[in-house]
Design a protein around this motif. Structure first.
Motif, mmCIF file in Angstrom:
data_model
loop_
_atom_site.group_PDB
_atom_site.id
_atom_site.type_symbol
_atom_site.label_atom_id
_atom_site.label_comp_id
_atom_site.label_asym_id
_atom_site.label_seq_id
_atom_site.Cartn_x
_atom_site.Cartn_y
_atom_site.Cartn_z
ATOM 1 N N GLY A 21 0.813 -1.217 0.000
ATOM 2 C CA GLY A 21 0.000 0.000 0.000
ATOM 3 C C GLY A 21 0.842 1.260 0.000
ATOM 4 N N ILE A 22 1.944 1.252 0.724
ATOM 5 C CA ILE A 22 2.840 2.411 0.750
ATOM 6 C C ILE A 22 3.481 2.618 -0.622
ATOM 7 C CG2 ILE A 22 5.051 3.242 1.682
ATOM 8 C CD1 ILE A 22 4.144 2.048 4.391
ATOM 9 N N ILE A 23 3.887 1.534 -1.260
ATOM 10 C CA ILE A 23 4.458 1.630 -2.612
ATOM 11 C C ILE A 23 3.427 2.199 -3.579
ATOM 12 C CG2 ILE A 23 5.286 0.260 -4.575
ATOM 13 C CD1 ILE A 23 6.584 -1.614 -2.442
ATOM 14 N N MET A 24 2.189 1.745 -3.456
ATOM 15 C CA MET A 24 1.133 2.238 -4.336
ATOM 16 C C MET A 24 0.861 3.724 -4.104
ATOM 17 S SD MET A 24 -1.387 -1.057 -4.131
ATOM 18 C CE MET A 24 -2.758 -0.242 -4.919
ATOM 19 N N ALA A 25 0.836 4.141 -2.840
ATOM 20 C CA ALA A 25 0.613 5.560 -2.538
ATOM 21 C C ALA A 25 1.757 6.418 -3.080
ATOM 22 C CB ALA A 25 0.464 5.763 -1.028
ATOM 23 N N ILE A 32 2.652 9.103 -10.746
ATOM 24 C CA ILE A 32 1.478 9.155 -11.623
ATOM 25 C C ILE A 32 0.901 10.560 -11.705
ATOM 26 C CG2 ILE A 32 -0.872 8.308 -11.980
ATOM 27 C CD1 ILE A 32 0.055 5.677 -10.605
ATOM 28 N N TRP A 33 0.588 11.177 -10.567
ATOM 29 C CA TRP A 33 -0.080 12.476 -10.591
ATOM 30 C C TRP A 33 0.769 13.575 -11.245
ATOM 31 C CZ3 TRP A 33 -4.164 14.762 -11.455
ATOM 32 C CH2 TRP A 33 -4.437 16.051 -11.041
ATOM 33 N N SER A 61 0.334 3.374 -13.397
ATOM 34 C CA SER A 61 -1.048 3.063 -13.032
ATOM 35 C C SER A 61 -1.302 1.570 -13.181
ATOM 36 C CB SER A 61 -2.026 3.841 -13.909
ATOM 37 O OG SER A 61 -1.943 5.208 -13.651
ATOM 38 N N ARG A 62 -0.773 0.984 -14.224
ATOM 39 C CA ARG A 62 -0.905 -0.467 -14.399
ATOM 40 C C ARG A 62 -0.175 -1.215 -13.291
ATOM 41 N NH1 ARG A 62 -0.233 -1.702 -20.846
ATOM 42 N NH2 ARG A 62 -2.193 -0.715 -21.478
ATOM 43 N N LEU A 67 -0.458 -4.387 -8.292
ATOM 44 C CA LEU A 67 -0.128 -4.520 -6.872
ATOM 45 C C LEU A 67 -1.363 -4.548 -5.984
ATOM 46 C CD1 LEU A 67 2.938 -2.118 -6.490
ATOM 47 C CD2 LEU A 67 2.947 -4.607 -6.487
ATOM 48 N N SER A 68 -2.493 -4.073 -6.479
ATOM 49 C CA SER A 68 -3.674 -3.990 -5.626
ATOM 50 C C SER A 68 -4.217 -5.370 -5.250
ATOM 51 C CB SER A 68 -4.763 -3.159 -6.303
ATOM 52 O OG SER A 68 -5.239 -3.808 -7.458
#
Length: 82
Positions: A21-25, A32-33, A61-62, A67-68
């Motif tokens: 989750g930290i990697i994704m954030a 991404i942003w 994003s992919r 990872l989700s």
């Protein structure tokens, strides 16, 4: 005392989910942003930079989508461990 609790399978599994989750954030806010803002024209950039930024935003994003599933699995499956 506290170190023994960190070796428990529940703690390890939740920890793996937390790190995913930290990697994704990090991907969203740092990669991404900013690239999405360039691709959408919110931030001024050269016309040559826009497709590069759009591709980078798409690829990360992919990565977040990929990872989700393991993150969700790690977070949910921890409750069923002993």
């Amino acid at each position: 005392m506290f170190g023994d609790k960190l070796k428990h399978p529940k703690a390890i599994t939740i920890g793996i989910g937390m790190w995913l989750g930290i990697i994704m954030a990090y991907n969203v806010w740092m990669i991404i942003w900013p690239n999405q803002k360039i691709a959408l024209g919110i931030v001024s950039a050269n016309d040559d930079e826009k497709p590069i930024a759009a591709r980078k935003a798409m690829l990360f994003s992919r990565t977040n989508t990929a990872l989700s599933i393991p993150m969700l699995y790690a977070m949910v499956s921890a409750q069923n461990l002993y």
